[in-house]
Design a protein around this motif. Structure first.
Motif, PDB file in Angstrom:
ATOM      1  N   ILE A  18      44.761 -35.582  -0.998  1.00 22.98           N
ATOM      2  CA  ILE A  18      44.892 -34.585  -2.063  1.00 22.98           C
ATOM      3  C   ILE A  18      43.509 -34.327  -2.631  1.00 22.98           C
ATOM      4  CG2 ILE A  18      45.817 -34.120  -4.350  1.00 22.98           C
ATOM      5  CD1 ILE A  18      48.245 -35.726  -3.628  1.00 22.98           C
ATOM      6  N   ILE A  19      43.111 -33.072  -2.683  1.00 25.11           N
ATOM      7  CA  ILE A  19      41.797 -32.700  -3.211  1.00 25.11           C
ATOM      8  C   ILE A  19      41.974 -32.103  -4.596  1.00 25.11           C
ATOM      9  CG2 ILE A  19      39.763 -31.264  -2.892  1.00 25.11           C
ATOM     10  CD1 ILE A  19      40.284 -31.359   0.104  1.00 25.11           C
ATOM     11  N   LEU A  20      41.387 -32.742  -5.577  1.00 18.94           N
ATOM     12  CA  LEU A  20      41.419 -32.238  -6.941  1.00 18.94           C
ATOM     13  C   LEU A  20      40.099 -31.560  -7.248  1.00 18.94           C
ATOM     14  CD1 LEU A  20      42.997 -35.292  -8.812  1.00 18.94           C
ATOM     15  CD2 LEU A  20      44.152 -33.327  -7.804  1.00 18.94           C
ATOM     16  N   LEU A  21      40.153 -30.271  -7.503  1.00 16.35           N
ATOM     17  CA  LEU A  21      38.941 -29.514  -7.797  1.00 16.35           C
ATOM     18  C   LEU A  21      38.981 -29.106  -9.262  1.00 16.35           C
ATOM     19  CD1 LEU A  21      36.372 -28.116  -6.891  1.00 16.35           C
ATOM     20  CD2 LEU A  21      37.750 -26.148  -6.230  1.00 16.35           C
ATOM     21  N   ALA A  22      38.081 -29.620 -10.041  1.00 14.97           N
ATOM     22  CA  ALA A  22      38.070 -29.353 -11.475  1.00 14.97           C
ATOM     23  C   ALA A  22      36.974 -28.360 -11.824  1.00 14.97           C
ATOM     24  CB  ALA A  22      37.853 -30.651 -12.244  1.00 14.97           C
ATOM     25  N   GLU A  23      37.302 -27.449 -12.726  1.00 15.01           N
ATOM     26  CA  GLU A  23      36.312 -26.499 -13.211  1.00 15.01           C
ATOM     27  C   GLU A  23      36.580 -26.259 -14.683  1.00 15.01           C
ATOM     28  OE1 GLU A  23      35.095 -21.795 -12.656  1.00 15.01           O
ATOM     29  OE2 GLU A  23      36.018 -22.873 -10.997  1.00 15.01           O
ATOM     30  N   GLU A  24      35.549 -26.331 -15.482  1.00 16.41           N
ATOM     31  CA  GLU A  24      35.706 -26.138 -16.910  1.00 16.41           C
ATOM     32  C   GLU A  24      36.121 -24.695 -17.196  1.00 16.41           C
ATOM     33  OE1 GLU A  24      33.146 -26.561 -21.071  1.00 16.41           O
ATOM     34  OE2 GLU A  24      32.274 -27.150 -19.152  1.00 16.41           O
ATOM     35  N   LEU A  25      37.187 -24.535 -17.984  1.00 17.47           N
ATOM     36  CA  LEU A  25      37.686 -23.202 -18.298  1.00 17.47           C
ATOM     37  C   LEU A  25      36.792 -22.536 -19.335  1.00 17.47           C
ATOM     38  CD1 LEU A  25      41.544 -23.768 -18.519  1.00 17.47           C
ATOM     39  CD2 LEU A  25      40.286 -22.614 -16.717  1.00 17.47           C
ATOM     40  N   GLY A  26      36.551 -21.271 -19.112  1.00 21.97           N
ATOM     41  CA  GLY A  26      35.785 -20.508 -20.077  1.00 21.97           C
ATOM     42  C   GLY A  26      36.625 -20.189 -21.305  1.00 21.97           C
ATOM     43  N   ASN A  27      35.974 -19.991 -22.427  1.00 21.87           N
ATOM     44  CA  ASN A  27      36.675 -19.702 -23.675  1.00 21.87           C
ATOM     45  C   ASN A  27      36.907 -18.199 -23.808  1.00 21.87           C
ATOM     46  OD1 ASN A  27      37.865 -20.161 -26.158  1.00 21.87           O
ATOM     47  ND2 ASN A  27      35.925 -19.991 -27.270  1.00 21.87           N
ATOM     48  N   CYS A  28      37.626 -17.655 -22.831  1.00 24.48           N
ATOM     49  CA  CYS A  28      37.890 -16.218 -22.799  1.00 24.48           C
ATOM     50  C   CYS A  28      39.391 -15.994 -22.875  1.00 24.48           C
ATOM     51  CB  CYS A  28      37.328 -15.606 -21.512  1.00 24.48           C
ATOM     52  SG  CYS A  28      37.681 -13.840 -21.325  1.00 24.48           S
ATOM     53  N   ARG A  29      39.845 -15.276 -23.890  1.00 24.79           N
ATOM     54  CA  ARG A  29      41.276 -15.055 -24.055  1.00 24.79           C
ATOM     55  C   ARG A  29      41.649 -13.590 -23.856  1.00 24.79           C
ATOM     56  NH1 ARG A  29      40.813 -18.612 -28.616  1.00 24.79           N
ATOM     57  NH2 ARG A  29      41.174 -16.887 -30.040  1.00 24.79           N
ATOM     58  N   ASP A  30      40.768 -12.828 -23.190  1.00 21.35           N
ATOM     59  CA  ASP A  30      41.079 -11.432 -22.908  1.00 21.35           C
ATOM     60  C   ASP A  30      42.126 -11.335 -21.803  1.00 21.35           C
ATOM     61  OD1 ASP A  30      39.255 -10.707 -24.779  1.00 21.35           O
ATOM     62  OD2 ASP A  30      37.679 -10.144 -23.366  1.00 21.35           O
ATOM     63  N   VAL A  31      42.918 -10.293 -21.867  1.00 18.11           N
ATOM     64  CA  VAL A  31      43.920 -10.007 -20.835  1.00 18.11           C
ATOM     65  C   VAL A  31      43.656  -8.605 -20.303  1.00 18.11           C
ATOM     66  CG1 VAL A  31      46.363  -9.702 -20.322  1.00 18.11           C
ATOM     67  CG2 VAL A  31      45.646 -11.511 -21.873  1.00 18.11           C
ATOM     68  N   ALA A  32      43.489  -8.499 -18.999  1.00 18.32           N
ATOM     69  CA  ALA A  32      43.223  -7.210 -18.366  1.00 18.32           C
ATOM     70  C   ALA A  32      44.509  -6.636 -17.784  1.00 18.32           C
ATOM     71  CB  ALA A  32      42.174  -7.358 -17.271  1.00 18.32           C
ATOM     72  N   THR A  33      44.699  -5.345 -17.940  1.00 18.91           N
ATOM     73  CA  THR A  33      45.835  -4.637 -17.342  1.00 18.91           C
ATOM     74  C   THR A  33      45.294  -3.633 -16.326  1.00 18.91           C
ATOM     75  OG1 THR A  33      47.135  -4.863 -19.375  1.00 18.91           O
ATOM     76  CG2 THR A  33      47.861  -3.205 -17.784  1.00 18.91           C
ATOM     77  N   LEU A  34      45.722  -3.774 -15.074  1.00 19.18           N
ATOM     78  CA  LEU A  34      45.180  -2.955 -13.996  1.00 19.18           C
ATOM     79  C   LEU A  34      46.308  -2.283 -13.225  1.00 19.18           C
ATOM     80  CD1 LEU A  34      43.767  -6.112 -13.794  1.00 19.18           C
ATOM     81  CD2 LEU A  34      42.049  -4.720 -12.636  1.00 19.18           C
ATOM     82  N   GLN A  35      45.985  -1.129 -12.641  1.00 19.08           N
ATOM     83  CA  GLN A  35      46.917  -0.457 -11.733  1.00 19.08           C
ATOM     84  C   GLN A  35      46.142   0.089 -10.543  1.00 19.08           C
ATOM     85  OE1 GLN A  35      49.109   2.978 -13.159  1.00 19.08           O
ATOM     86  NE2 GLN A  35      50.710   2.675 -11.635  1.00 19.08           N
ATOM     87  N   PHE A  36      46.708  -0.120  -9.364  1.00 15.45           N
ATOM     88  CA  PHE A  36      46.065   0.314  -8.125  1.00 15.45           C
ATOM     89  C   PHE A  36      47.012   1.191  -7.311  1.00 15.45           C
ATOM     90  CE2 PHE A  36      43.867  -3.595  -9.183  1.00 15.45           C
ATOM     91  CZ  PHE A  36      42.554  -3.361  -8.814  1.00 15.45           C
ATOM     92  N   CYS A  37      46.396   2.007  -6.451  1.00 20.41           N
ATOM     93  CA  CYS A  37      47.140   2.726  -5.427  1.00 20.41           C
ATOM     94  C   CYS A  37      46.361   2.576  -4.117  1.00 20.41           C
ATOM     95  CB  CYS A  37      47.321   4.205  -5.777  1.00 20.41           C
ATOM     96  SG  CYS A  37      45.797   5.187  -5.721  1.00 20.41           S
ATOM     97  N   ALA A  38      46.979   2.928  -3.018  1.00 18.17           N
ATOM     98  CA  ALA A  38      46.302   2.858  -1.713  1.00 18.17           C
ATOM     99  C   ALA A  38      46.579   4.137  -0.945  1.00 18.17           C
ATOM    100  CB  ALA A  38      46.767   1.631  -0.929  1.00 18.17           C
ATOM    101  N   ASN A  39      45.740   4.393   0.030  1.00 17.58           N
ATOM    102  CA  ASN A  39      45.873   5.628   0.806  1.00 17.58           C
ATOM    103  C   ASN A  39      45.615   5.349   2.289  1.00 17.58           C
ATOM    104  OD1 ASN A  39      46.200   8.498   1.046  1.00 17.58           O
ATOM    105  ND2 ASN A  39      43.975   8.688   1.309  1.00 17.58           N
ATOM    106  N   LYS A  40      46.522   5.819   3.127  1.00 16.11           N
ATOM    107  CA  LYS A  40      46.391   5.745   4.583  1.00 16.11           C
ATOM    108  C   LYS A  40      46.197   4.317   5.095  1.00 16.11           C
ATOM    109  CE  LYS A  40      44.532  10.436   5.075  1.00 16.11           C
ATOM    110  NZ  LYS A  40      43.401  11.266   5.577  1.00 16.11           N
ATOM    111  N   LEU A  41      47.048   3.417   4.607  1.00 13.78           N
ATOM    112  CA  LEU A  41      47.008   2.053   5.126  1.00 13.78           C
ATOM    113  C   LEU A  41      47.531   2.026   6.555  1.00 13.78           C
ATOM    114  CD1 LEU A  41      48.372   0.024   2.063  1.00 13.78           C
ATOM    115  CD2 LEU A  41      45.982   0.301   2.775  1.00 13.78           C
ATOM    116  N   ASP A  42      47.156   0.998   7.302  1.00 16.76           N
ATOM    117  CA  ASP A  42      47.630   0.874   8.685  1.00 16.76           C
ATOM    118  C   ASP A  42      49.139   0.720   8.734  1.00 16.76           C
ATOM    119  OD1 ASP A  42      45.088   1.049   9.614  1.00 16.76           O
ATOM    120  OD2 ASP A  42      44.884  -1.056  10.204  1.00 16.76           O
ATOM    121  N   LYS A  43      49.724   1.341   9.752  1.00 17.75           N
ATOM    122  CA  LYS A  43      51.161   1.214   9.995  1.00 17.75           C
ATOM    123  C   LYS A  43      51.396  -0.078  10.777  1.00 17.75           C
ATOM    124  CE  LYS A  43      54.976   3.655  12.340  1.00 17.75           C
ATOM    125  NZ  LYS A  43      55.267   2.549  13.290  1.00 17.75           N
ATOM    126  N   LYS A  44      52.251  -0.943  10.218  1.00 15.98           N
ATOM    127  CA  LYS A  44      52.476  -2.252  10.835  1.00 15.98           C
ATOM    128  C   LYS A  44      53.902  -2.444  11.340  1.00 15.98           C
ATOM    129  CE  LYS A  44      48.432  -4.240  10.333  1.00 15.98           C
ATOM    130  NZ  LYS A  44      47.676  -4.803  11.471  1.00 15.98           N
TER     131      LYS A  44
END
Length: 499
Positions: free
Chosen positions: A100-126
């Motif tokens: 088991i690998i435990l990777l620790a990283e100190e959390l930044g003191n940032c409490r902002d919340v981002a709201t994003l929206q994306f679209c895509a165009n001409k994606l490959d047909k699968k």
């Protein structure tokens, strides 16, 4: 600080076999892991390792071994070590149980919340019989160059030009407050069997995304394998950022520091099912030697709540008793006898009023909650601006009698700055209280569903000894009783746009 040689000496504990622990005969034991931090005297440096001595966790049947090392990449390696005494008769000599690998990283003191929206165009047909069912996976880059999944979008069915719904994500989860840290995005075609087809990927950063909809936030989705095989390959479609917004995610304490007042009201059950207060079997019995269940619950919860109220004046009500002078049954009477001002000074004031009421009222019934819920709701309705928040503590012993009316009162109160804590004392069945709690199914009344979950129920007997005469942990009781208040508080503020 110890030298490396001294640190390594700690690992010698593994050479001594541990005493055989008790293990359930039906429970195969391959190896178990318990995180035990090194003693303060141990200083781990690159290449060092530290192995804890055998540990027995309270309430478990396993002796547990942990080998902790530090690699040059600053990862902590915890090896799950099969106890030597088990290997000889479990038939798995030399079995490796993994790492088991435990990777620790100190959390930044940032409490902002981002709201994003994306679209895509001409994606490959699968898909052979259709187009594609695309979704995106966002990865945050770690300090060592690896990536960790932080968000998956919804799957958009049968389209090569999807428009994904907007989603909110903490900036700390997206980049840990480092605006220039790489964010990798992979685009897949969803398959029912889980073998999702890779369409392509692109990288960006929070700083780039923060520019919003622009020419800088149109990304080519590239499949590296296709690019290597096909000389004329350009991309597998494009992804465009449609919108970006960010706001600070305020905490419960932020609002308290900003001046929001918590108004605490207590309602005590005076129904006859509690037993005659003059007899030691009664839940209201006032013993000179120990606190009764009502007093213990009130102290444990009230002493926490009162720290958030500046004037320490708390309305205290009773319900289910015949009150003087005419002996009428009341489900909303002031413990201090003053209907115009039922407030008591501090928790001690509530207890004094409670003790006086026990000597002056006659325990009766039934157990009705709706009147005291509506009493507090009227106060909450007068200040919907977030400057005040109301918490009603109901301490009761029995099955509720006015379930339909109480559910309606709670549904109506859910849109107000208000929470309800119900503490059940005694050995009665509290199925109705669990229903009011609404953790699994949000309560409703007359086809109307409560806007928020505002009720927390706690059975007091879960926190006392077998005799019910002593609270095993006042801190644990208070913690569990008040656990949902901050979340309920924040849900009201967010729903009403109060910042």
């Amino acid at each position: 600080m110890e030298s490396r040689a001294q640190c390594r000496q700690h690992s010698s504990v593994l050479t001594t076999p541990p005493p055989p622990p008790y293990t359930h005969p039906e429970m195969p034991l391959l190896g178990v892991l318990l995180w035990v931090p090194p003693p303060r005297s141990v200083s781990l440096q690159d290449g060092d390792s530290y192995c804890t001595p055998p540990q027995q966790e309270a309430g478990t049947s396993h002796v547990q071994w942990v080998s902790i090392g530090v690699t040059p990449q600053r990862r902590h390696l915890c090896h799950c070590v099969p106890p030597p005494h088990r290997l000889s008769h479990r038939g798995i000599p030399g079995k490796k149980c993994g790492t088991i690998i435990l990777l620790a990283e100190e959390l930044g003191n940032c409490r902002d919340v981002a709201t994003l929206q994306f679209c895509a165009n001409k994606l490959d047909k699968k898909d052979f019989f259709g187009k594609s069912d695309p979704f995106m996976v966002f990865y945050r880059s770690n300090e060592d160059g690896t990536f960790t999944i932080c968000h998956k979008t919804e799957v958009m069915r049968n389209t090569l030009n999807p428009v994904w719904p907007a989603f909110a994500i903490p900036v700390r989860a997206l980049c840990n407050g480092d605006y220039d840290r790489a964010i990798k995005v992979e685009v897949y075609d969803w398959d029912r069997d889980g073998s999702h087809d890779f369409i392509g990927e692109f990288t960006t950063s929070y700083r780039e995304l923060a520019r919003g909809q622009s020419q800088f936030n149109v990304y080519e989705v590239v499949n590296p394998r296709k690019k290597m095989k096909k000389k004329k390959y350009l991309n597998s479609g494009t992804v465009t950022l449609l919108s970006f917004a960010v706001e600070s995610d305020h905490t419960f304490l932020d609002y308290i520091r900003g001046g929001t007042q918590i108004n605490f009201t207590v309602a005590i059950d005076f129904t006859a099912s509690n037993g005659n207060p003059s007899q030691s079997t009664s839940l209201h019995y006032l013993s000179p030697y120990q606190l009764n269940a009502y007093t213990m619950a009130l102290r444990a919860v009230g002493e926490i709540i009162q720290d958030y109220d500046s004037d320490k004046m708390f309305p205290a009500l009773g319900f289910g008793a015949k009150i003087p002078p005419d002996g009428r049954v009341s489900h909303e009477f002031p413990l201090n006898g003053d209907a115009a001002n039922p407030s008591c000074s501090g928790i001690e004031g509530i207890l004094e009023a409670y003790h006086r009421s026990l000597r002056s009222v006659q325990l009766y019934g039934p157990t009705n909650f709706a009147p005291v819920v509506n009493h507090v709701a009227r106060s909450a309705a007068a200040v919907p601006d977030g400057s005040q928040y109301f918490v009603l503590l109901i301490i009761t012993d029995g099955v509720i009698s006015d379930m339909a009316q109480t559910k309606e009162a709670i549904v109506n109160a859910a849109k107000l700055p208000m929470s309800i804590i119900i503490v059940g004392v005694g050995q009665a069945e509290f199925d109705a209280m669990v229903e009011l709690d609404g953790d699994d199914i949000r309560i409703s009344s007359r086809g109307k569903v409560a806007e928020r979950d505002i009720v927390q129920f706690v059975p007091f007997r879960d926190y006392t000894d077998r005799g019910g005469s002593q609270v095993l942990s006042m801190a644990r009781l208070a913690k569990d009783v008040l656990a949902e208040i901050p979340e309920q508080f924040i849900s009201y503020m967010k729903a009403h746009g109060i910042k």
